[in-house]
Motif scaffolding. Structure first.
Motif, short mmCIF file in Angstrom:
data_model
loop_
_atom_site.label_atom_id
_atom_site.label_comp_id
_atom_site.label_asym_id
_atom_site.label_seq_id
_atom_site.Cartn_x
_atom_site.Cartn_y
_atom_site.Cartn_z
N TYR A 64 0.81 -1.22 0.00
CA TYR A 64 0.00 0.00 0.00
C TYR A 64 0.85 1.27 0.00
O TYR A 64 0.61 2.18 -0.77
CB TYR A 64 -0.93 0.01 1.23
CG TYR A 64 -1.72 1.30 1.37
CD1 TYR A 64 -2.81 1.56 0.55
CD2 TYR A 64 -1.32 2.26 2.31
CE1 TYR A 64 -3.52 2.75 0.67
CE2 TYR A 64 -2.02 3.45 2.43
CZ TYR A 64 -3.12 3.69 1.62
OH TYR A 64 -3.81 4.87 1.71
N HIS A 65 1.85 1.35 0.90
CA HIS A 65 2.60 2.59 1.03
C HIS A 65 3.49 2.88 -0.17
O HIS A 65 4.00 3.99 -0.33
CB HIS A 65 3.44 2.59 2.32
CG HIS A 65 4.64 1.69 2.27
ND1 HIS A 65 4.58 0.36 2.60
CD2 HIS A 65 5.93 1.94 1.93
CE1 HIS A 65 5.78 -0.18 2.47
NE2 HIS A 65 6.62 0.75 2.06
N ASN A 200 8.29 7.57 0.98
CA ASN A 200 7.38 6.85 1.87
C ASN A 200 8.10 6.23 3.06
O ASN A 200 7.47 5.71 3.97
CB ASN A 200 6.62 5.77 1.09
CG ASN A 200 5.57 6.37 0.16
OD1 ASN A 200 4.78 7.20 0.58
ND2 ASN A 200 5.59 5.98 -1.10
#
Length: 215
Positions: A64-65, A200
């Motif tokens: 996701y990140h 991120n």
């Protein structure tokens, strides 16, 4: 922004419609959702349209990140001007110089397509110039070193004007970058991919890249 968004979704739909409906995902291994794979379709897309390839890879990333949002996709390198690309590469070179060689994320760069035997892909005049500038050393292999070389030619472009090297790679920063991205079409996408991952990871040194991502 509306025109850019319209073009983005048109491009995405065009690429996806060209893929077989029954084929597996381009990048996600159905047997292991945490792994990225390189299917035949993905390899073909990488060779023909590397910036589209990395854009789709970012949008479909299993983690996701590391996945692109719709907004970050609109800020993707595919939509940049040549000047934005040039400035970004120079900033990346400075960022990479601050990373220690053992940095785990930096080590991942060795898997990028532009790394493979890149020195021999340059013209003979450029190779001779690089050997001269580096005291005859020929172990040009790392991706960060390639980025640094491109940066140096861009920053010191005036020195190469009216020379054989200048006639080969260009006499202005944007032209010089165009020379290298013609040889290494994945270069800008790989840099974007690397900065996106570091961003991120909350690396404080990536704040300088904020204008290249969504607000």
């Amino acid at each position: 922004m509306v025109k850019k968004m319209t073009f983005f979704w048109w491009l995405l739909s065009l690429v996806m419609s060209s893929l077989p409906a029954t084929s597996c995902s381009l990048f996600v291994d159905p047997s292991n959702k945490s792994n990225l794979t390189y299917t035949a379709q993905a390899k073909g897309l990488l060779q023909s349209s590397p910036e589209v390839y990395y854009l789709l890879k970012g949008l479909g990333h299993a983690t996701y990140h590391q996945r692109f949002t719709s907004l970050s996709a609109l800020h993707y390198v595919l939509f940049w001007s040549q000047r934005e690309r040039t400035t970004f590469l120079v900033l990346c070179s400075s960022f990479l110089s601050k990373l220690i060689p053992s940095n785990s994320l930096r080590n991942l760069m060795q898997n990028y397509a532009s790394t493979a035997n890149w020195f021999m892909k340059l013209s003979p005049h450029v190779r001779a110039d690089l050997r001269k500038r580096n005291n005859g050393k020929t172990f040009f292999s790392s991706f960060p070193f390639l980025v640094r070389i491109v940066r140096n030619y861009i920053v010191h472009y005036i020195e190469n004007q009216n020379t054989v090297v200048g006639q080969t790679i260009g006499n202005e920063p944007e032209a010089i970058l165009h020379y290298f991205t013609t040889i290494f079409p994945s270069l800008m996408s790989e840099l974007y991919d690397f900065i996106h991952i570091n961003r991120n990871q909350r690396n404080p040194n990536v704040e300088v890249f904020s204008s290249y991502f969504e607000k």
